[in-house]
Scaffold this active site. Structure first.
Site, PDB file in Angstrom:
ATOM      1  N   PHE A  67       0.751  -1.270   0.096  1.00  0.00           N
ATOM      2  CA  PHE A  67      -0.102   0.020   0.010  1.00  0.00           C
ATOM      3  C   PHE A  67       0.985   1.227  -0.098  1.00  0.00           C
ATOM      4  O   PHE A  67       0.681   2.156  -0.873  1.00  0.00           O
ATOM      5  CB  PHE A  67      -0.862  -0.008   1.154  1.00  0.00           C
ATOM      6  N   ASP A 108      11.834   3.064  12.153  1.00  0.00           N
ATOM      7  CA  ASP A 108      10.718   1.996  12.745  1.00  0.00           C
ATOM      8  C   ASP A 108       9.740   2.505  13.614  1.00  0.00           C
ATOM      9  O   ASP A 108       9.840   3.293  14.304  1.00  0.00           O
ATOM     10  CB  ASP A 108      11.939   1.253  13.861  1.00  0.00           C
ATOM     11  N   TYR A 152      -4.958  -9.017  16.078  1.00  0.00           N
ATOM     12  CA  TYR A 152      -4.935  -8.221  14.803  1.00  0.00           C
ATOM     13  C   TYR A 152      -6.035  -7.229  14.659  1.00  0.00           C
ATOM     14  O   TYR A 152      -6.237  -6.299  14.564  1.00  0.00           O
ATOM     15  CB  TYR A 152      -4.660  -9.075  13.509  1.00  0.00           C
ATOM     16  N   GLY A 204      -4.745  -8.079  -2.421  1.00  0.00           N
ATOM     17  CA  GLY A 204      -3.458  -8.918  -2.873  1.00  0.00           C
ATOM     18  C   GLY A 204      -2.355  -7.840  -3.135  1.00  0.00           C
ATOM     19  O   GLY A 204      -2.339  -6.662  -2.937  1.00  0.00           O
ATOM     20  N   PHE A 229       1.420  -8.549   2.981  1.00  0.00           N
ATOM     21  CA  PHE A 229       0.481  -8.638   4.137  1.00  0.00           C
ATOM     22  C   PHE A 229       0.536 -10.206   4.352  1.00  0.00           C
ATOM     23  O   PHE A 229       0.789 -10.683   5.310  1.00  0.00           O
ATOM     24  CB  PHE A 229      -0.620  -8.202   3.975  1.00  0.00           C
TER      25      PHE A 229
END
Length: 250
Positions: A13, A55, A148, A182, A186
């Site tokens: 993304f 990070d 998640y 897709g 991920f």
């Protein structure tokens, strides 16, 4: 055109968003842990892209970021909280607690740290836009979604409350909640296996990172008086309906 900051710009993304927005004339700061990938993106996109190794679990680095950017890049008008991950598909009683902590540190703590770092500047200028990549997992439970899904539910509620706190300002807030998508890392990251990650999408026509980038492009171009609170999006091969029932016979 705006200065945009995109977290997690090294792949998926984030990379697609950076490419799309630069092509439309914006200047984009892209953060991520993999410096070589960011540098390669700079080679492709040119001076309109500023690579920044970061990070999302580095709180000190995030908090100092607004004041350590080059002066000509400091007025970030659009913050896109894209960095995030899922780890594991095991049920809660089987899951790795370290995976849970990593998801919380990145999807929740990193996201709120980044938002808090740049929000005061937007409020002071009375202009800005915070977009966060949530997930349909924040609304619909599924086996193995546990932490998640909980992190993405946090994102959804945080963004709703953020817009409430910002009432009286012109700062906009949107939570983007994709379903199956897709073309990113991920599932490979989640399963720790590239082949199994690819298998997740076999026989489907999922969303793509370019679909997410196109959605963000549309949102950023909307009139500044218009706020889209949330967008839930899925490919046509996916639906949220259906309740599981465990039927036991006596």
């Amino acid at each position: 055109m705006a200065i945009v900051l995109v977290t997690g710009a090294t792949a998926g993304f984030g990379r697609a968003i950076a490419q799309r927005l630069v092509s439309e004339g914006h200047r984009v700061i892209g953060t991520g842990r993999r410096k070589a990938r960011l540098d390669a993106l700079r080679e492709t996109l040119g001076e309109a892209f500023l690579p920044l190794e970061l990070d999302m679990t580095d709180r000190t680095g995030i908090r100092s970021l607004p004041d350590t950017l080059p002066p000509e890049w400091r007025e970030v008008a659009v913050l896109i909280n894209n960095a995030g991950l899922a780890l594991g598909v095991g049920k809660a009683q089987e899951a790795d607690i370290d995976d849970w902590e990593t998801m919380i540190d990145t999807n929740v703590s990193g996201m709120v740290e980044m938002t808090r770092a740049f929000l005061p500047g937007m409020v002071q200028r009375n202009a800005g836009y915070v977009l966060t990549i949530g997930s349909i997992a924040g609304s619909y439970p599924y086996v193995g979604g546990n932490v998640y899904g909980a992190t993405k539910a946090f994102v959804a509620q945080f963004m709703r409350n953020l817009r409430t706190d910002l009432l009286g300002t012109a700062v906009r807030v949107t939570n983007i909640e994709p379903g199956m998508c897709g073309g990113s890392e991920f599932s490979a990251v989640r399963l720790r296996d590239e082949e199994k990650g690819r298998d997740v999408y076999k026989g489907t026509d999922p969303l793509t990172p370019e679909d997410i980038a196109a959605t963000i492009s549309w949102l950023v171009a909307l009139p500044p008086h218009m706020n889209v609170n949330a967008i839930e999006m899925m490919p046509v091969c996916q639906a949220a309906g259906g309740l599981a029932v465990d039927r036991r016979r006596d």
